[in-house]
Write a protein that holds these residues in place. Structure first.
Motif, PDB file in Angstrom:
ATOM      1  N   ALA A  81      -2.122   0.803  -8.315  1.00 32.57           N
ATOM      2  CA  ALA A  81      -3.309   1.615  -8.299  1.00 32.57           C
ATOM      3  C   ALA A  81      -3.246   2.311  -9.697  1.00 32.57           C
ATOM      4  O   ALA A  81      -2.201   2.541 -10.254  1.00 32.57           O
TER       5      ALA A  81
ATOM      6  N   PHE B 149      -3.139  -7.881  -4.712  1.00 33.61           N
ATOM      7  CA  PHE B 149      -2.896  -6.496  -4.772  1.00 33.61           C
ATOM      8  C   PHE B 149      -2.555  -5.900  -6.378  1.00 33.61           C
ATOM      9  O   PHE B 149      -1.692  -6.992  -6.766  1.00 33.61           O
TER      10      PHE B 149
ATOM     11  N   TRP C  14      -0.123   0.404  -4.289  1.00 32.52           N
ATOM     12  CA  TRP C  14      -0.708  -0.993  -4.743  1.00 32.52           C
ATOM     13  C   TRP C  14      -2.009  -0.994  -3.573  1.00 32.52           C
ATOM     14  O   TRP C  14      -1.788  -0.612  -2.575  1.00 32.52           O
ATOM     15  N   ARG C  15      -2.892  -1.493  -4.703  1.00 29.54           N
ATOM     16  CA  ARG C  15      -4.285  -1.678  -3.596  1.00 29.54           C
ATOM     17  C   ARG C  15      -4.868  -3.010  -3.868  1.00 29.54           C
ATOM     18  O   ARG C  15      -4.781  -3.657  -4.637  1.00 29.54           O
ATOM     19  N   ARG C  16      -5.378  -3.439  -2.692  1.00 30.92           N
ATOM     20  CA  ARG C  16      -6.162  -4.658  -2.736  1.00 30.92           C
ATOM     21  C   ARG C  16      -7.443  -4.688  -3.662  1.00 30.92           C
ATOM     22  O   ARG C  16      -8.172  -3.922  -3.819  1.00 30.92           O
ATOM     23  N   GLU C  17      -7.546  -5.557  -4.514  1.00 26.36           N
ATOM     24  CA  GLU C  17      -8.763  -5.838  -5.487  1.00 26.36           C
ATOM     25  C   GLU C  17      -9.511  -6.985  -5.296  1.00 26.36           C
ATOM     26  O   GLU C  17     -10.653  -6.786  -5.519  1.00 26.36           O
TER      27      GLU C  17
ATOM     28  N   GLU D 215       0.723  -1.256  -0.022  1.00 26.78           N
ATOM     29  CA  GLU D 215      -0.014   0.040  -0.008  1.00 26.78           C
ATOM     30  C   GLU D 215       0.834   1.205  -0.086  1.00 26.78           C
ATOM     31  O   GLU D 215       0.534   2.232  -0.568  1.00 26.78           O
TER      32      GLU D 215
END
Length: 333
Positions: free
Chosen positions: A333, A330, A178-181, A174
């Motif tokens: 973004a 992840f 990077w983001r949790r999808e 994060e």
């Protein structure tokens, strides 16, 4: 949740406790309603510039202002499960990976880069099993280039919620944008009770191959090319189940897949056509595959279910499956 010592709330943790499981109570604003507080339990993943970050069992990152802290302490790891097989995260992550083997794989230190022309994220994501051998930012750059060369989005698969899982890596991803999808649970259970389910399995056909009829029910791809068949057929001992339907085209009413790997039997691709639901077909498929796995010497079961799939979650809970840990994909973004 108890924080008091001599009747006083205390903060009994410091930045030196990063990486440990903590329980935190903080004040929250509630205008006109008096003082309010919120409790968070998870792994302390950072404490910097007056802000704490705690990653919960489900992978949610909670940021907490140091000024709002009312109490906090280090707590023991989550209690061991009281039912089902004993299992470590290290064992399960490898068992699950062997059930979805990629068409192409490359090592980056102790990370595995996996690609299969985009069929299932589990075979098209990085599996981080340790140190990538590079600073994280540099490693993530390598990951993005590797997947970009194959025309694929870059994903990193991580896990939270059990001893030895990767809350610190989640927080670092994060921090790098990077983001949790996607989030799912890996659940485990004793295998024998699944095989002993009181359900008629006479109509369930079990075979070693996924034929065209089976693939016609498994709607997880546009065209079932060789990469799909290779991934589905991967694993130490793979079985496919189907229940014939009344479709003139031969599409089964229900299907399932099982991978037997030592003591473990993994269940996946359990699907029932909308017009055949509420007839117990998913249960029949699971029971038939479980009996096949028991005959091969397996004694424990695992499966993966996305957290928002409440129907499947309820079915598996009735069969005795309980969450061991959560896993996430992840993406930049």
């Amino acid at each position: 949740m108890e924080f008091t010592m001599g009747g006083q709330l205390e903060v009994r943790m410091t930045a030196a406790d990063v990486g440990k499981r903590v329980s935190v109570r903080r004040a929250v604003d509630a205008p006109g309603e008096g003082a309010k507080f919120s409790d968070t339990v998870g792994v302390l993943t950072s404490w910097d510039a007056g802000v704490l970050s705690v990653t919960t069992r489900r992978g949610e990152s909670v940021r907490i202002a140091e000024s709002s802290l009312l109490a906090g302490k280090v707590v023991p790891p989550a209690p061991a499960r009281r039912r089902g097989p004993a299992a470590s995260f290290g064992e399960l992550v490898l068992v699950a990976a062997r059930a979805w083997q990629p068409v192409e794989s490359e090592s980056l230190g102790e990370w595995r880069l996996r690609a299969s022309s985009g069929f299932t994220r589990r075979a098209n994501s990085v599996l981080p099993l340790g140190d990538p051998g590079l600073p994280l930012g540099e490693a993530l750059g390598r990951v993005r280039r590797w997947y970009g060369e194959r025309g694929l989005p870059a994903y990193v698969q991580t896990a939270t919620g059990a001893e030895g899982t990767q809350e610190l890596l989640c927080s670092s991803l994060e921090d790098h944008g990077w983001r949790r999808e996607v989030t799912a649970d890996l659940r485990i259970a004793a295998l024998a009770p699944v095989g002993d389910l009181d359900v008629d399995t006479a109509a369930v056909r079990v075979s070693r191959t996924a034929d065209e009829a089976w693939l016609s029910r498994y709607q997880r791809f546009e065209t079932p090319g060789p990469h799909v068949l290779k991934v589905l057929g991967s694993g130490p001992s793979v079985w496919f189940a189907s229940v014939p339907g009344d479709d003139p085209a031969g599409t089964p009413a229900a299907i399932g897949r099982c991978v037997v790997d030592g003591r473990w039997a993994g269940f996946m691709a359990v699907e029932v056509g909308p017009e055949y639901r509420r007839r117990g077909l998913a249960t029949a498929v699971m029971a038939a595959l479980a009996r096949t796995a028991l005959d091969e010497g397996a004694s424990a079961a695992w499966l993966q279910v996305e957290t928002d799939n409440e129907g499947a979650g309820a079915l598996y809970e009735r069969m005795g499956f309980a969450t061991h840990h959560s896993y996430h994909h992840f993406r930049p973004a």
